[in-house]
Design an enzyme around this catalytic site. Sequence first.
Site, PDB file in Angstrom:
ATOM      1  N   ARG A 283      -5.792  -0.468 -10.963  1.00  0.00           N
ATOM      2  CA  ARG A 283      -6.540   0.731 -11.149  1.00  0.00           C
ATOM      3  C   ARG A 283      -5.517   1.691 -10.496  1.00  0.00           C
ATOM      4  NH1 ARG A 283     -10.266  -1.820  -8.158  1.00  0.00           N
ATOM      5  NH2 ARG A 283     -12.012  -1.278  -9.708  1.00  0.00           N
ATOM      6  N   ILE A 284      -4.946   1.236  -9.603  1.00  0.00           N
ATOM      7  CA  ILE A 284      -3.823   1.942  -8.688  1.00  0.00           C
ATOM      8  C   ILE A 284      -2.429   2.588  -9.516  1.00  0.00           C
ATOM      9  CG2 ILE A 284      -2.530   2.294  -6.676  1.00  0.00           C
ATOM     10  CD1 ILE A 284      -4.652   1.130  -5.123  1.00  0.00           C
TER      11      ILE A 284
ATOM     12  N   ALA B 124       0.459  -2.527  -1.928  1.00  0.00           N
ATOM     13  CA  ALA B 124      -0.577  -3.313  -2.295  1.00  0.00           C
ATOM     14  C   ALA B 124      -0.843  -4.350  -1.095  1.00  0.00           C
ATOM     15  CB  ALA B 124       0.072  -4.038  -3.716  1.00  0.00           C
ATOM     16  N   ARG B 125      -0.151  -5.383  -1.299  1.00  0.00           N
ATOM     17  CA  ARG B 125      -0.314  -6.389  -0.141  1.00  0.00           C
ATOM     18  C   ARG B 125       1.167  -6.933   0.570  1.00  0.00           C
ATOM     19  NH1 ARG B 125      -4.681  -4.274  -0.092  1.00  0.00           N
ATOM     20  NH2 ARG B 125      -6.865  -5.338   0.065  1.00  0.00           N
TER      21      ARG B 125
ATOM     22  N   GLU C 119       0.985  -8.441   9.173  1.00  0.00           N
ATOM     23  CA  GLU C 119       0.718  -6.995   9.283  1.00  0.00           C
ATOM     24  C   GLU C 119      -0.136  -6.827  10.583  1.00  0.00           C
ATOM     25  OE1 GLU C 119      -0.617  -4.156   6.256  1.00  0.00           O
ATOM     26  OE2 GLU C 119      -2.336  -5.025   6.868  1.00  0.00           O
TER      27      GLU C 119
ATOM     28  N   HIS D 156      -0.735   0.871   6.994  1.00  0.00           N
ATOM     29  CA  HIS D 156      -1.844   0.810   6.053  1.00  0.00           C
ATOM     30  C   HIS D 156      -2.691   1.930   6.294  1.00  0.00           C
ATOM     31  CE1 HIS D 156      -3.899  -2.945   4.262  1.00  0.00           C
ATOM     32  NE2 HIS D 156      -4.297  -1.972   3.609  1.00  0.00           N
TER      33      HIS D 156
END
Length: 323
Positions: free
Chosen positions: A151-152, A233-234, A262, A281
């Site tokens: 969706r992003i 994203a990740r 992270e 983030h």
Amino acid sequence: MSADVVDRVFAPDLRERLARSVELAPGLLTGSLTGADARAVLADTQILVTGWNCPPISAEILAHAPRLRALVHAAGSVKPVVTDALWDRGVVVSSAADANAGPVVAYTLAAITFAAKGALSTAAGYAAGWPPFAERTGADARTVGIIGASRIGRGVIAGLRASDARLRVLLTDPYVTREEAAGLGVELVDLSELCRSSSIVSVHAPQLPETRGMVSEEMLKLIPDGGTVINTARGSLVDTEALARECGAGRLDAFLDVTDPEPLPPGHPLLTLPNVLVTPHVAGAQGSEVRRLGEFAVGEVERFLAGAPLRGQLRREELSRLA
């Protein structure tokens, strides 16, 4: 959610709307409860509103919620919360991920603009003098590679297609057909071709076992000199140390809102390099933006009670492809 987060996501006017819904569904639960208090409330709960840091809704928890009909997640990824037990029970699941996507899309488009202008490298050399006119870069006719039509990712594509910069947009996504890609206005290519052809690469794929490290050292080396990697994203999707080496050599720039690990340990090269911007983030809904999540969740509760289609409803088979 903690109490302070609940207060930001569900402002007083949104709580009033929820209270009006409670008259129709007395078991509605919002807020932060634990232990015996939570079990007591769950006994009558028909709609469960969840958020960040909510524990997985397991079969054990569901045993205390015999009347539960719907779960509305007022945050981004629903993966930490949902379990098969929900679908086994026929509980409707909805996520406010669409509401969280807007800020990430905006962050990414801003990063792409900065990347096209060479903002990081230019800023790093500011003290040495402004770059000559002939050495300056811009966005027009650039090739931008999008990894993942999430969706992003689709929101970023739409923003790029709306630009007057005559951008060429490449996409890699194993679930998108060439016909669908044409409808999005992008060229569908494999990952190696995307990296080889794009001066800006933006990552929007979900975190899955098969996507871990997909932007590998090999892929990074394919990106042309002067290219930029953007990751909202990740962190696990990009080889952290390989990216640090490429950026450390001055060959690539990077905008990273997520990292692996992270947060990064103090003194990590990606935190000190002048051609890398690492943010903590924050691309998703923050501050005043988190109200969007509350508005979406309240709207979903109202739609559910009215028997209307839910905007954020998820199905079991979709979960494996989501972030």
